[in-house]
Design a protein around this motif. Structure first.
Motif, PDB file in Angstrom:
ATOM      1  N   UNK A 156       0.827  -1.208   0.000  1.00 14.97           N
ATOM      2  CA  UNK A 156       0.000   0.000   0.000  1.00 14.97           C
ATOM      3  C   UNK A 156       0.867   1.265   0.000  1.00 14.97           C
ATOM      4  N   UNK A 157       0.289   2.379  -0.382  1.00 16.07           N
ATOM      5  CA  UNK A 157       0.926   3.704  -0.308  1.00 16.07           C
ATOM      6  C   UNK A 157       2.187   3.792  -1.166  1.00 16.07           C
ATOM      7  N   UNK A 158       2.117   3.236  -2.382  1.00 13.12           N
ATOM      8  CA  UNK A 158       3.296   3.193  -3.246  1.00 13.12           C
ATOM      9  C   UNK A 158       3.511   4.445  -4.081  1.00 13.12           C
ATOM     10  N   UNK A 159       2.906   5.548  -3.742  1.00 11.28           N
ATOM     11  CA  UNK A 159       3.203   6.771  -4.477  1.00 11.28           C
ATOM     12  C   UNK A 159       3.872   7.768  -3.533  1.00 11.28           C
ATOM     13  N   UNK A 160       4.835   8.489  -4.052  1.00 14.81           N
ATOM     14  CA  UNK A 160       5.560   9.471  -3.250  1.00 14.81           C
ATOM     15  C   UNK A 160       4.633  10.614  -2.867  1.00 14.81           C
ATOM     16  N   UNK A 161       4.922  11.251  -1.748  1.00 15.92           N
ATOM     17  CA  UNK A 161       4.143  12.397  -1.281  1.00 15.92           C
ATOM     18  C   UNK A 161       4.812  13.694  -1.746  1.00 15.92           C
ATOM     19  N   UNK A 162       4.033  14.571  -2.342  1.00 17.57           N
ATOM     20  CA  UNK A 162       4.576  15.854  -2.800  1.00 17.57           C
ATOM     21  C   UNK A 162       4.850  16.806  -1.643  1.00 17.57           C
ATOM     22  N   UNK A 163       4.078  16.682  -0.578  1.00 19.10           N
ATOM     23  CA  UNK A 163       4.162  17.631   0.534  1.00 19.10           C
ATOM     24  C   UNK A 163       4.636  16.960   1.825  1.00 19.10           C
ATOM     25  N   UNK A 190      12.659   4.136  -0.278  1.00 18.34           N
ATOM     26  CA  UNK A 190      12.467   5.568  -0.063  1.00 18.34           C
ATOM     27  C   UNK A 190      11.108   5.752   0.587  1.00 18.34           C
ATOM     28  N   UNK A 191      11.076   6.542   1.655  1.00 18.07           N
ATOM     29  CA  UNK A 191       9.822   6.763   2.379  1.00 18.07           C
ATOM     30  C   UNK A 191       9.587   8.253   2.562  1.00 18.07           C
ATOM     31  N   UNK A 192       8.347   8.657   2.391  1.00 17.20           N
ATOM     32  CA  UNK A 192       7.875  10.017   2.668  1.00 17.20           C
ATOM     33  C   UNK A 192       6.807   9.910   3.732  1.00 17.20           C
ATOM     34  N   UNK A 228       8.504   3.792  -1.739  1.00 13.44           N
ATOM     35  CA  UNK A 228       9.000   3.251  -3.000  1.00 13.44           C
ATOM     36  C   UNK A 228      10.010   2.157  -2.637  1.00 13.44           C
ATOM     37  N   UNK A 229       9.778   0.950  -3.124  1.00 15.99           N
ATOM     38  CA  UNK A 229      10.575  -0.198  -2.691  1.00 15.99           C
ATOM     39  C   UNK A 229      11.245  -0.863  -3.890  1.00 15.99           C
ATOM     40  N   UNK A 230      12.557  -0.994  -3.792  1.00 13.90           N
ATOM     41  CA  UNK A 230      13.329  -1.737  -4.782  1.00 13.90           C
ATOM     42  C   UNK A 230      14.090  -2.802  -3.994  1.00 13.90           C
ATOM     43  N   UNK A 231      13.462  -3.957  -3.823  1.00 15.86           N
ATOM     44  CA  UNK A 231      14.012  -5.002  -2.960  1.00 15.86           C
ATOM     45  C   UNK A 231      13.517  -6.361  -3.428  1.00 15.86           C
ATOM     46  N   UNK A 232      14.072  -7.390  -2.822  1.00 13.14           N
ATOM     47  CA  UNK A 232      13.620  -8.751  -3.097  1.00 13.14           C
ATOM     48  C   UNK A 232      12.186  -8.929  -2.594  1.00 13.14           C
TER      49      UNK A 232
END
Length: 146
Positions: free
Chosen positions: A18-25, A42-44, A59-63
Motif C-alpha cells: 500500500x501507499x506506493x506513491x511518493x508524497x509531494x508535501x 524511499x519513504x515520505x 517506494x521499494x526496490x528489494x527482493x
C-alpha cells in the motif's frame, strides 16, 4: 534459494504494497540502502500534530521478502508513532536473530518466519522500517527547527 522462503503468501504480499506513491508535501523523506543486498527503500511521511504518521508514500526496490515486509509495515503505519514502529522493528530484528519466538504483533508478520534461517535476507526485511523511521526523524527534526 529455498522454495519455502518465497511462499505464495510472501509473493502475494510483495505485489500488494500500500501507499506506493511518493508524497509531494512530505514532512520528512528518507532513502536507505542495504549494504549487504543492494535493496533500496524511499519513504515520505506526513505527521500529525501529535507526531503519528498521517500519510505515507513508499517506494521499494528489494527482493520479495523486502517487498513483503514493506507491505506489512505500510498497511499498519498510518496512525502509528515512530516509537511504535521502532518497537515493532526491534521485535522483528530480535525474532530474526533468534531472541524471540514470533516475528511481531501485526497482521501477516508470521509469513516472515521462514526468513529467520536466512540471515542474508534480514537487512532487506528491516529496510522498510529503517526508511520510515529515518523519514519520521527527518520530519521531527524539521518541525523542531521551525
Amino acid at each position: 534459494m529455498s522454495a519455502a522462503l518465497y511462499t505464495r503468501d510472501i509473493l502475494r504480499l510483495a505485489v500488494s504494497i500500500p501507499h506506493q506513491s511518493r508524497l509531494d508535501d512530505a514532512d520528512g523523506t528518507a532513502e536507505v540502502r542495504s549494504r549487504t543486498c543492494g535493496s533500496r527503500v524511499t519513504a515520505d511521511v506526513l505527521l500529525s500534530d501529535l507526531g503519528s504518521i498521517d500519510a505515507l508514500g513508499i517506494e521499494v526496490n528489494a527482493c520479495a521478502l523486502g517487498q513483503a515486509s514493506a507491505a506489512i509495515l505500510a498497511a499498519e503505519a498510518i496512525g502509528k508513532s515512530g516509537e511504535e514502529i521502532s518497537a515493532v522493528r526491534d521485535h522483528l530484528a530480535d525474532f530474526l536473530t533468534g531472541s524471540l519466538e514470533h516475528p511481531g504483533p501485526w497482521t501477516n508478520m508470521n509469513h516472515l518466519s521462514a526468513a529467520k534461517d536466512h540471515p542474508g535476507r534480514h537487512a532487506a526485511i528491516l529496510l522498510p522500517y529503517d526508511a520510515i523511521l529515518a523519514a519520521v526523524k527527518t520530519a521531527l527534526t524539521a518541525s523542531e527547527a521551525a
